[in-house]
Design an enzyme around this catalytic site. Structure first.
Site, short mmCIF file in Angstrom:
data_model
loop_
_atom_site.label_atom_id
_atom_site.label_comp_id
_atom_site.label_asym_id
_atom_site.label_seq_id
_atom_site.Cartn_x
_atom_site.Cartn_y
_atom_site.Cartn_z
N ARG A 57 0.83 -1.22 0.00
CA ARG A 57 0.00 0.00 0.00
C ARG A 57 0.86 1.26 0.00
O ARG A 57 0.41 2.33 -0.44
CB ARG A 57 -0.99 -0.01 1.18
CG ARG A 57 -1.92 1.19 1.20
CD ARG A 57 -3.24 0.92 1.93
NE ARG A 57 -3.03 0.34 3.23
CZ ARG A 57 -2.56 0.99 4.30
NH1 ARG A 57 -2.23 2.26 4.20
NH2 ARG A 57 -2.41 0.37 5.44
N TYR A 110 -16.52 14.74 -16.38
CA TYR A 110 -16.96 13.35 -16.24
C TYR A 110 -17.95 13.29 -15.06
O TYR A 110 -17.73 13.95 -14.03
CB TYR A 110 -15.73 12.45 -16.00
CG TYR A 110 -16.13 11.05 -15.63
CD1 TYR A 110 -16.85 10.26 -16.51
CD2 TYR A 110 -15.83 10.53 -14.37
CE1 TYR A 110 -17.25 8.98 -16.15
CE2 TYR A 110 -16.22 9.26 -14.01
CZ TYR A 110 -16.92 8.49 -14.91
OH TYR A 110 -17.32 7.24 -14.56
N ASP A 182 -7.31 16.92 -16.03
CA ASP A 182 -7.58 15.52 -16.35
C ASP A 182 -7.16 15.30 -17.81
O ASP A 182 -7.77 15.85 -18.73
CB ASP A 182 -9.09 15.25 -16.15
CG ASP A 182 -9.47 13.80 -16.43
OD1 ASP A 182 -8.79 13.14 -17.24
OD2 ASP A 182 -10.46 13.33 -15.84
N LYS A 207 -8.37 3.88 -19.35
CA LYS A 207 -8.67 4.20 -20.74
C LYS A 207 -7.45 3.92 -21.64
O LYS A 207 -6.99 2.80 -21.69
CB LYS A 207 -9.16 5.64 -20.83
CG LYS A 207 -10.24 5.99 -19.76
CD LYS A 207 -11.52 5.24 -20.00
CE LYS A 207 -12.52 5.15 -18.87
NZ LYS A 207 -12.63 6.13 -17.86
#
Ligand SMILES: Cc1ncc(COP(=O)(O)O)c(C=O)c1O
Length: 394
Positions: A57, A110, A182, A207
């Site tokens: 992590r 988005y 973004d 994406k």
């Protein structure tokens, strides 16, 4: 590696340490924890005096290669890998804002980002204001002392508007406001916002970075190395939105062909956009690569390609736009984008369905808008699929 071309860095940047057993590819380190030879070595790792790993992590060799490679491709000082694009976006925004601050964002975002900015941040005492950032002329006077972040996508999802990154960063820079962009639609192959003055770039790596529609992933890249460290250990690590090493490995594989894919995606998109533009049943095409598109000149100046997302409006009713979406065969009806497969979606019935009618109007988009993610099939087959669906319109 920073002096090399994009294609070379996409294959080689990052992880320059020798790989175990002379493997050509980076292994996938599927391990939660890492062992130490002694407490002293553990102490040095916990104090960041060595590059040794502690716990996945916090860090992991596969994630580190991906982060270094993405930092090189975006021209940043470092990157942080996240479990999803939304994990990256939410962590970045919470790391830059505190109660009493304000975020200014473009009205078209988005859907989940819009919800996060408009509805979730205010619950934590952070106010949000939506401003048309495609028109920078009134931006300076609209900012207040409380404005600490300006956030936008460019090209915008799904309107494909182009926002002037350099102009916004110039205004923000003089007031110490951080600019977060973004870059999912363009990818660093077509656009590098940090080189135009942005502070942080975020990606839905789900994406184009993946390119194969088989992961959910996010990445943030920043120009300031200290901020990267804070984002990683103060936010990603504590909120817990860590990326799986297997996902990181798939993204490293995807990155190797990013340049090739983006060039081909774009050629196909241009062919589809031109076809739609000439079609009598199409009212409007939104694609920055078309010279008549309002953002074309700016896109040509700040990007080195126009991407492969194309939106359009059918000359007809809302029902007809839905009929068209339902009749496409090769274009698969699905959210997401950037895959090898061409995808179609109806933003106001799908990804942007939580926008109220007033918000849809403010964003200036027709509810009948159809969004295409142009894939890597042959362009003539894509055009033929659209031709058939448009011919079937009653
Ligand atoms: C432009 C853009 N940003 C962010 C996201 C969110 O990314 P993720 O789905 O990986 O959380 C998406 C998802 O579609 C997107 O299209």
């Amino acid at each position: 590696m920073k002096d090399k071309h994009f294609e070379t860095m996409a294959i080689h940047a990052g992880g320059e340490e020798k790989k175990p057993d002379n493997a050509l590819n980076d292994p996938i380190f599927m391990t939660s924890a890492f062992t130490f030879d002694s407490l002293e070595k553990a102490d040095a790792a916990f104090a960041f005096e060595t590059r040794d790993y502690v716990y996945t992590r916090g860090n992991n060799p596969t994630l580190r290669v991906l982060e270094e490679r993405m930092a090189a491709l975006e021209g940043g000082q470092g990157a942080v890998a996240f479990a999803s694009g939304m994990a990256a976006i939410s962590s970045v925004l919470l790391s830059l804002l505190k109660p009493g601050d304000e975020i200014v964002a473009h009205p078209m975002l988005y859907g989940s980002t819009q919800n996060f900015v408009k509805n979730i941040l205010p619950r934590y005492g952070i106010s949000s204001r939506l401003l048309n950032l495609a028109d920078v002329s009134s931006l300076a006077s609209a900012l207040s002392d409380r404005t600490k972040v300006i956030y936008f996508e460019t090209p915008v999802n799904p309107s494909l508007e182009i926002i002037d990154i350099r102009a916004i960063c110039q205004i923000a820079g003089t007031r110490g406001i951080k600019v977060v962009v973004d870059n999912t639609f363009a990818t660093p192959y077509f656009q590098r916002p940090l080189s135009l003055g942005a502070d942080v770039v975020v990606h839905s790596a789900t994406k184009y970075i993946s390119g194969h529609g088989d992961v959910i992933a996010g990445i943030a890249v920043a120009r300031d190395g200290d901020y990267v460290q804070e984002l990683k250990f103060g936010y990603m690590c504590e909120f817990g939105g860590v990326m799986s090493p297997f996902t990181a490995w798939l993204l490293l594989r995807g990155l190797k062909t990013l340049a090739l894919r983006m060039r081909e995606h774009e050629q196909n998109a241009l062919a589809v956009a031109r076809y739609l533009n000439d079609h009598p049943r199409v009212k409007k095409v939104y694609y920055p690569g078309l010279p008549e598109f309002p953002g074309h000149g700016l896109a040509a100046a700040q990007m080195r390609g126009f991407g492969a997302m194309v939106s359009f409006e059918v000359d007809g009713s809302l029902a007809q736009s839905k009929q068209l979406v339902n009749s496409l065969k090769l274009f698969k009806l699905a959210v997401s984008l950037g895959d090898c497969e061409s995808l179609v979606q109806h933003p106001f019935a799908m990804t942007h369905r939580d926008y109220t009618p007033a918000e849809v109007q403010e964003a200036g988009l027709s509810p009948g808008l159809v969004r295409l993610s142009i894939g890597l099939e042959h362009k003539e087959d894509l055009v033929a699929d659209l031709e058939l669906a448009l011919a079937e319109l009653n």
